[in-house]
Structure formats: structure tokens, C-alpha cells
Design a protein around this motif. Structure first.
Motif, PDB file in Angstrom:
ATOM      1  N   ASP A  23      33.268 -32.784  71.903  1.00 31.16           N
ATOM      2  CA  ASP A  23      32.481 -32.810  73.140  1.00 31.16           C
ATOM      3  C   ASP A  23      31.003 -32.718  72.766  1.00 31.16           C
ATOM      4  O   ASP A  23      30.540 -31.670  72.279  1.00 31.16           O
ATOM      5  CB  ASP A  23      32.908 -31.649  74.022  1.00 31.16           C
ATOM      6  N   PRO A  24      30.201 -33.768  72.997  1.00 34.55           N
ATOM      7  CA  PRO A  24      28.792 -33.750  72.596  1.00 34.55           C
ATOM      8  C   PRO A  24      27.940 -32.756  73.377  1.00 34.55           C
ATOM      9  O   PRO A  24      26.811 -32.458  72.983  1.00 34.55           O
ATOM     10  CB  PRO A  24      28.349 -35.196  72.854  1.00 34.55           C
ATOM     11  N   THR A  25      28.495 -32.248  74.503  1.00 34.51           N
ATOM     12  CA  THR A  25      27.722 -31.244  75.265  1.00 34.51           C
ATOM     13  C   THR A  25      27.897 -29.848  74.681  1.00 34.51           C
ATOM     14  O   THR A  25      27.179 -28.933  75.057  1.00 34.51           O
ATOM     15  CB  THR A  25      28.163 -31.237  76.728  1.00 34.51           C
ATOM     16  N   GLU A  26      28.849 -29.697  73.771  1.00 30.55           N
ATOM     17  CA  GLU A  26      29.138 -28.377  73.211  1.00 30.55           C
ATOM     18  C   GLU A  26      29.022 -28.326  71.698  1.00 30.55           C
ATOM     19  O   GLU A  26      28.752 -27.265  71.121  1.00 30.55           O
ATOM     20  CB  GLU A  26      30.547 -27.929  73.619  1.00 30.55           C
ATOM     21  N   THR A  27      29.260 -29.431  71.018  1.00 31.33           N
ATOM     22  CA  THR A  27      29.332 -29.437  69.554  1.00 31.33           C
ATOM     23  C   THR A  27      28.090 -30.090  68.945  1.00 31.33           C
ATOM     24  O   THR A  27      27.658 -31.165  69.387  1.00 31.33           O
ATOM     25  CB  THR A  27      30.586 -30.208  69.097  1.00 31.33           C
ATOM     26  N   GLU A  28      27.484 -29.415  67.943  1.00 29.91           N
ATOM     27  CA  GLU A  28      26.331 -29.963  67.238  1.00 29.91           C
ATOM     28  C   GLU A  28      26.795 -31.102  66.333  1.00 29.91           C
ATOM     29  O   GLU A  28      27.922 -31.108  65.846  1.00 29.91           O
ATOM     30  CB  GLU A  28      25.678 -28.876  66.389  1.00 29.91           C
ATOM     31  N   PRO A  29      25.929 -32.090  66.074  1.00 34.59           N
ATOM     32  CA  PRO A  29      26.294 -33.183  65.167  1.00 34.59           C
ATOM     33  C   PRO A  29      26.513 -32.691  63.746  1.00 34.59           C
ATOM     34  O   PRO A  29      26.046 -31.616  63.362  1.00 34.59           O
ATOM     35  CB  PRO A  29      25.106 -34.138  65.271  1.00 34.59           C
ATOM     36  N   ALA A  30      27.208 -33.488  62.954  1.00 40.31           N
ATOM     37  CA  ALA A  30      27.558 -33.086  61.589  1.00 40.31           C
ATOM     38  C   ALA A  30      26.379 -33.199  60.624  1.00 40.31           C
ATOM     39  O   ALA A  30      26.459 -32.720  59.492  1.00 40.31           O
ATOM     40  CB  ALA A  30      28.730 -33.931  61.103  1.00 40.31           C
ATOM     41  N   ILE A  31      25.309 -33.825  61.043  1.00 38.30           N
ATOM     42  CA  ILE A  31      24.131 -33.957  60.163  1.00 38.30           C
ATOM     43  C   ILE A  31      22.945 -33.240  60.797  1.00 38.30           C
ATOM     44  O   ILE A  31      22.880 -33.038  62.016  1.00 38.30           O
ATOM     45  CB  ILE A  31      23.777 -35.449  59.923  1.00 38.30           C
ATOM     46  N   ASP A  32      21.982 -32.858  59.979  1.00 34.43           N
ATOM     47  CA  ASP A  32      20.818 -32.108  60.479  1.00 34.43           C
ATOM     48  C   ASP A  32      19.782 -33.024  61.117  1.00 34.43           C
ATOM     49  O   ASP A  32      19.224 -32.702  62.169  1.00 34.43           O
ATOM     50  CB  ASP A  32      20.157 -31.313  59.334  1.00 34.43           C
ATOM     51  N   ALA A  33      19.482 -34.136  60.458  1.00 35.82           N
ATOM     52  CA  ALA A  33      18.443 -35.029  60.961  1.00 35.82           C
ATOM     53  C   ALA A  33      18.938 -36.460  60.976  1.00 35.82           C
ATOM     54  O   ALA A  33      19.847 -36.839  60.240  1.00 35.82           O
ATOM     55  CB  ALA A  33      17.194 -34.934  60.077  1.00 35.82           C
ATOM     56  N   CYS A  34      18.310 -37.264  61.815  1.00 39.09           N
ATOM     57  CA  CYS A  34      18.677 -38.678  61.916  1.00 39.09           C
ATOM     58  C   CYS A  34      18.223 -39.413  60.661  1.00 39.09           C
ATOM     59  O   CYS A  34      17.031 -39.300  60.272  1.00 39.09           O
ATOM     60  CB  CYS A  34      18.005 -39.285  63.150  1.00 39.09           C
ATOM     61  N   PRO A  35      19.130 -40.150  60.012  1.00 41.60           N
ATOM     62  CA  PRO A  35      18.753 -40.867  58.785  1.00 41.60           C
ATOM     63  C   PRO A  35      17.772 -42.016  59.052  1.00 41.60           C
ATOM     64  O   PRO A  35      17.126 -42.509  58.136  1.00 41.60           O
ATOM     65  CB  PRO A  35      20.089 -41.395  58.245  1.00 41.60           C
ATOM     66  N   GLY A  41      14.446 -37.478  63.089  1.00 38.96           N
ATOM     67  CA  GLY A  41      14.414 -36.528  64.192  1.00 38.96           C
ATOM     68  C   GLY A  41      15.599 -35.580  64.163  1.00 38.96           C
ATOM     69  O   GLY A  41      16.683 -35.934  63.719  1.00 38.96           O
ATOM     70  N   ASP A  42      15.355 -34.338  64.628  1.00 41.68           N
ATOM     71  CA  ASP A  42      16.441 -33.348  64.619  1.00 41.68           C
ATOM     72  C   ASP A  42      16.615 -32.657  65.965  1.00 41.68           C
ATOM     73  O   ASP A  42      17.319 -31.670  66.075  1.00 41.68           O
ATOM     74  CB  ASP A  42      16.207 -32.325  63.517  1.00 41.68           C
ATOM     75  N   ALA A  43      15.947 -33.173  67.013  1.00 38.60           N
ATOM     76  CA  ALA A  43      16.084 -32.570  68.353  1.00 38.60           C
ATOM     77  C   ALA A  43      17.201 -33.286  69.091  1.00 38.60           C
ATOM     78  O   ALA A  43      16.972 -34.193  69.896  1.00 38.60           O
ATOM     79  CB  ALA A  43      14.758 -32.670  69.116  1.00 38.60           C
ATOM     80  N   TRP A  44      18.430 -32.921  68.776  1.00 40.63           N
ATOM     81  CA  TRP A  44      19.597 -33.609  69.335  1.00 40.63           C
ATOM     82  C   TRP A  44      19.872 -33.186  70.778  1.00 40.63           C
ATOM     83  O   TRP A  44      19.787 -32.016  71.127  1.00 40.63           O
ATOM     84  CB  TRP A  44      20.848 -33.313  68.517  1.00 40.63           C
ATOM     85  N   ILE A  45      20.189 -34.194  71.632  1.00 45.64           N
ATOM     86  CA  ILE A  45      20.590 -33.937  73.019  1.00 45.64           C
ATOM     87  C   ILE A  45      21.933 -34.641  73.250  1.00 45.64           C
ATOM     88  O   ILE A  45      22.036 -35.849  73.091  1.00 45.64           O
ATOM     89  CB  ILE A  45      19.550 -34.481  74.029  1.00 45.64           C
ATOM     90  N   GLY A  46      22.940 -33.892  73.621  1.00 38.57           N
ATOM     91  CA  GLY A  46      24.282 -34.457  73.810  1.00 38.57           C
ATOM     92  C   GLY A  46      24.353 -35.408  74.993  1.00 38.57           C
ATOM     93  O   GLY A  46      23.755 -35.149  76.039  1.00 38.57           O
ATOM     94  N   GLU A  47      25.079 -36.535  74.830  1.00 44.74           N
ATOM     95  CA  GLU A  47      25.287 -37.495  75.913  1.00 44.74           C
ATOM     96  C   GLU A  47      26.177 -36.880  76.985  1.00 44.74           C
ATOM     97  O   GLU A  47      27.237 -36.310  76.685  1.00 44.74           O
ATOM     98  CB  GLU A  47      25.946 -38.756  75.356  1.00 44.74           C
ATOM     99  N   THR A  48      25.737 -36.948  78.212  1.00 44.31           N
ATOM    100  CA  THR A  48      26.511 -36.349  79.312  1.00 44.31           C
ATOM    101  C   THR A  48      27.360 -37.368  80.065  1.00 44.31           C
ATOM    102  O   THR A  48      28.301 -37.004  80.775  1.00 44.31           O
ATOM    103  CB  THR A  48      25.565 -35.669  80.317  1.00 44.31           C
ATOM    104  N   ASP A  49      27.067 -38.655  79.917  1.00 42.55           N
ATOM    105  CA  ASP A  49      27.811 -39.698  80.640  1.00 42.55           C
ATOM    106  C   ASP A  49      28.928 -40.232  79.752  1.00 42.55           C
ATOM    107  O   ASP A  49      28.896 -41.371  79.286  1.00 42.55           O
ATOM    108  CB  ASP A  49      26.853 -40.817  81.050  1.00 42.55           C
TER     109      ASP A  49
END
Length: 449
Positions: free
Chosen positions: A1-13, A17-25
Motif C-alpha cells: 500500500d503506497p499510502t502506508e509503506t515507504e519505497p525500497a530505495i532512498d532516492a530517485c535514481p 529526489g527523496d520526498a516521496w508521496i504515495g499515490e492515493t488513486d
């Protein structure tokens, strides 16, 4: 669930960027599929009406069926369909779910190429009922192919008797008992098949149809009426021809959903039809008759039983017989027309309402050499000769009462056990005439020859 779980990587390759926002749709993919009944009707540009039927597997009731109901109710405040027909899974010939890894998967093209699309279609239709799994079986495809050959042969047989002299169905055919019987059977089958189709019991509908066409129409009625069709008087022949047209054309119409290609070809080959079988109306002979059912069943059963006995006895089917007496298990309640039965078995026929007066009479003694040899050795031939010269009735009586028989061989009396002798018996009528007793489904039949 992207609204609850952090991505497996720290920053975008890509950008760091590392300010991740989970997709809600995010939705289950079945939510997207749930628009299907709306889409096929041109919604939202066109108004929506519930579809008649939804066909689907039982494995996606929770997903596709549930989401479709939810979505259509939310958008249109209506149900998506009137009826849902739930299908099972298809299993291979080995009884396991079809899978490429198991090696039991069958592509439809394989069956179509070898046996035809109609044969494959029937095999699947027979495979299961709503909600149940279907086991694909090659033997069912082969059986369907043989049935289609039988159907084509019956159609061609009918066509040869309906074509060539401008024949038209008479206004009031002089039907005989077997005509009324097959027309009654056809009427009942049309009602049964229609009811089964309304319940989506395609398996039951097809089984009923195949039994009628193969057994009642082809094996019984056609064989019973060949005498009339080839050598009958004009009125008799026309009644059989009218009956053939009614029953064969009705069979083609009922079978059209299960064998669309063969029935279309057969429809055009049958004189008296026009257009396409798929545009014709459902048959309604309207000739169901309980009395005709009873009388016709007795006739058809007697003909089938006698002809089967001839075949098993190595006799030609047209071998003349001295006489046939039919003793129905239950009184038919009406006189039985024996004309077609007599022609079919090539014998004078009588329908009797009393009990057959016959008895088993010993007519011969058959010693068993394999049993007598070890017991009597060099005297075996004498024992055999003595037994064969005896009165079969006397030997039979003593063996039945005492379980053994005394035999005099040149002044010496020896004892032969019952296990070493077989008594040949024949049925004899009250007049002493030799008869063969046959047991049919509805009658006991006595044959003399």
C-alpha cells in the motif's frame, strides 16, 4: 500500500529526489473491468439498460461480478444484468486443471481440425452444468463427430424420399401408430429441450436431443418405416414422408445452437425448407399423445429386440420368420397397429394380452470331456456315448434331484456327477413348437422360425 509503506530505495535514481508521496488513486484492476456492461451499451453517451446475461467463471465472483454490481449501482442506480450464468473451470482429459506445465492443455484448433467445430462445441456443451467444472474429453469429441455423421445420414435419407416428384406434405396424413409415436416423442422433446435451454442446462438439452435423434428417430422410426417408404401404397408412404419431414426439420432446428455448421448444410439439403435454419422458428409439433407414447414404445422395442437377436444370431436382418408374438408387460389400452413392425422383422406379428405359455424342455445331453477324461480315462468314450444316447429329460431330472447320474457301460455301472454334464434346453410352446424367448424393455417376445 503506497499510502502506508515507504519505497525500497532512498532516492530517485533519475533526479535524486527523496520526498516521496504515495499515490492515493489506486484501484484493483477489476474495478476497471467493471465498466464492461456500461461500455458495450455506449455509456455515457447512450442510456443504460441492464443486460440480459452475464457469463463468467466462479473464480472471479468476488472480483469482476462484485465490482460490476457496485459500480453500476453507484453510477446508474440499477443492476448491471438480469441473470448471471456462472461457469466452472476447464479440466484436461486427465482430470486436472488445464495447464501448459502439466502438458494437458488443448487448443480448440486441434479438435476443430481433426473433428470439426461442431463436434468440439458439443463436447464442451456436454461437459458440465452451470456452476460446475468441465472436463474436456477427447472421447466426447469423437462421439459428437459420430453423432453428426448419423444426423447427416438421416437427413440425406429423408431427402431422398422427399425429393424428385414434386411431393408436398398432405393436408391430412393417414398416420399409423409409429408415425403418431415419433411425432409425440418429437413434441415432448421440443418442450423438454426448450425448458432446459431456458435454465441454461445445455448439457441436459443436448443429451435429450441426441438420444431422440440417434435412438428414436434413426434407429427405431427409420427402420420401422422403410417398408412403407419403399413399397407402401401412396397414402401410407406420404404419411411416413410427412412424419420424416416434421421430425427431421424439427431436430435440425433444435440442434442448430449446438451444431450451427452441420445443421445449416443439412437444412439446405432437406427439401421443403427455406432460408437459414438459424432464422427458423422453434418447432412446436403439438402432437404429444400418451396413448401413442405407450403403443409406439411397444412397437419400437419389439422391433429393436428382434432385430438385435437376429444380428447376434448371425441372421440377416431381412431373414423371414414364421411368426412373432408380443406379450406387453402392461396392456397398451388400445389396439396396436402391427403393419410396420411386421415389415421391420419380416414376419407375421400378433400382440397378445395373456401370458406366454412356454416351458424349457431338455433336448440334448452334452458331456464335458475335460471333466470325464481324468475320471474315467480309457472308458471316457463309452461314458460319453452312453450319456448322449439317454433321454435328456430323464438325465435332467436325475441330475436335478440326486446331483449325479448312473451310467451302464457294458455291464458296469459308473456314477457321473452333475458337474460333468450339461443339459441343452429349448423353449417350447404349449403346442410343442420350438420358440425363442426374447425379453424386451416393455414386452416378452416369442419368435418361431
Amino acid at each position: 500500500d503506497p499510502t502506508e509503506t515507504e519505497p525500497a530505495i532512498d532516492a530517485c535514481p533519475e533526479c535524486g529526489g527523496d520526498a516521496w508521496i504515495g499515490e492515493t488513486d489506486v484501484m484493483d484492476t477489476w474495478v476497471d473491468s467493471s465498466i464492461s456492461p456500461l461500455y458495450v451499451q455506449g455509456w455515457p453517451d447512450e442510456s443504460f439498460e441492464p443486460t440480459t446475461l452475464r457469463e463468467q467463471g466462479h473464480d472471479i465472483i468476488r472480483t469482476w461480478a462484485f465490482y460490476t454490481i457496485l459500480r453500476v449501482v453507484a453510477l446508474e442506480e440499477d443492476v448491471p444484468w438480469e441473470t448471471a450464468l456462472i461457469n466452472g473451470m476447464v479440466f484436461g482429459d486427465d482430470g486436472n486443471k488445464m495447464s501448459k506445465s502439466r502438458g494437458n492443455a488443448v487448443q480448440p484448433e486441434e479438435a476443430v481440425e481433426e473433428y470439426s467445430a461442431d463436434a468440439f462445441r458439443q463436447a464442451i456443451a456436454l461437459g458440465g452444468q452451470p456452476g460446475s467444472d468441465i472436463q474436456f474429453q477427447w472421447k466426447e469429441v469423437r462421439s459428437a463427430s459420430r453423432f453428426l455423421t448419423k444426423l447427416w445420414n438421416v437427413t440425406r435419407f429423408a431427402a431422398t424420399h422427399l425429393d424428385g416428384d414434386g411431393w408436398e406434405p398432405p393436408a391430412n396424413p393417414a398416420y399409423r401408430d409409429v408415425d403418431r409415436w415419433i411425432l409425440s416423442r418429437c413434441s415432448r422433446v421440443a418442450d423438454e429441450v426448450a425448458a432446459a435451454m431456458d435454465e441454461y442446462r445445455f448439457d441436459a438439452a443436448l443429451r435429450t436431443l441426441r438420444e431422440f435423434v440417434w435412438n428414436d428417430l434413426a434407429d427405431d422410426y427409420v427402420e420401422l418405416t422403410k417398408g412403407r417408404l419403399y413399397e407402401g401404397r401412396p397414402g401410407e408412404r406420404d404419411a411416413a414422408r410427412a412424419t420424416l419431414f416434421t421430425t427431421v426439420s424439427a431436430s435440425l432446428r433444435m440442434l442448430a445452437p449446438f451444431a450451427p455448421f452441420v445443421t445449416e448444410e443439412a437444412w439446405h439439403a432437406l427439401p421443403g425448407t427455406d432460408g437459414s435454419v438459424h432464422g427458423s422458428t422453434w418447432p412446436e409439433p403439438g402432437m404429444a399423445d400418451r396413448e401413442a407414447d405407450t403403443v409406439g414404445a411397444i412397437i419400437a422395442d419389439a422391433a429393436s429386440t428382434v432385430r438385435g437377436w437376429k444380428s447376434e444370431s448371425g441372421l440377416a436382418l431381412n431373414e423371414p420368420l414364421d411368426g412373432v408374438e408380443v406379450y406387453p408387460d402392461q396392456s397398451p389400452g388400445a389396439p396396436v397397429d402391427t403393419y410396420d413392425l411386421s415389415e421391420a422383422v419380416n414376419a407375421p406379428v400378433r400382440i397378445r394380452e395373456d401370458e406366454p405359455d412356454v416351458e424349457l424342455v431338455p433336448v440334448g445331453v452334452d458331456p464335458d470331456h475335460a471333466t470325464l477324461g481324468p475320471e474315467f480315462r480309457d472308458r471316457t468314450d463309452q461314458v460319453v456315448a452312453a450319456l448322449e444316447s439317454m433321454d435328456p429329460a430323464d438325465v435332467h431330472k436325475q441330475l436335478r434331484v440326486e446331483g449325479e447320474r448312473e451310467v451302464d457301460i457294458g455291464g458296469e455301472v459308473v456314477v457321473v456327477p452333475a458337474s460333468a454334464v450339461e443339459i441343452r434346453q429349448e423353449h417350447r410352446s404349449s403346442s410343442g413348437e420350438r420358440v425363442t424367448v426374447l425379453e424386451g424393455e416393455y414386452s416378452t417376445i416369442l419368435v418361431t422360425r
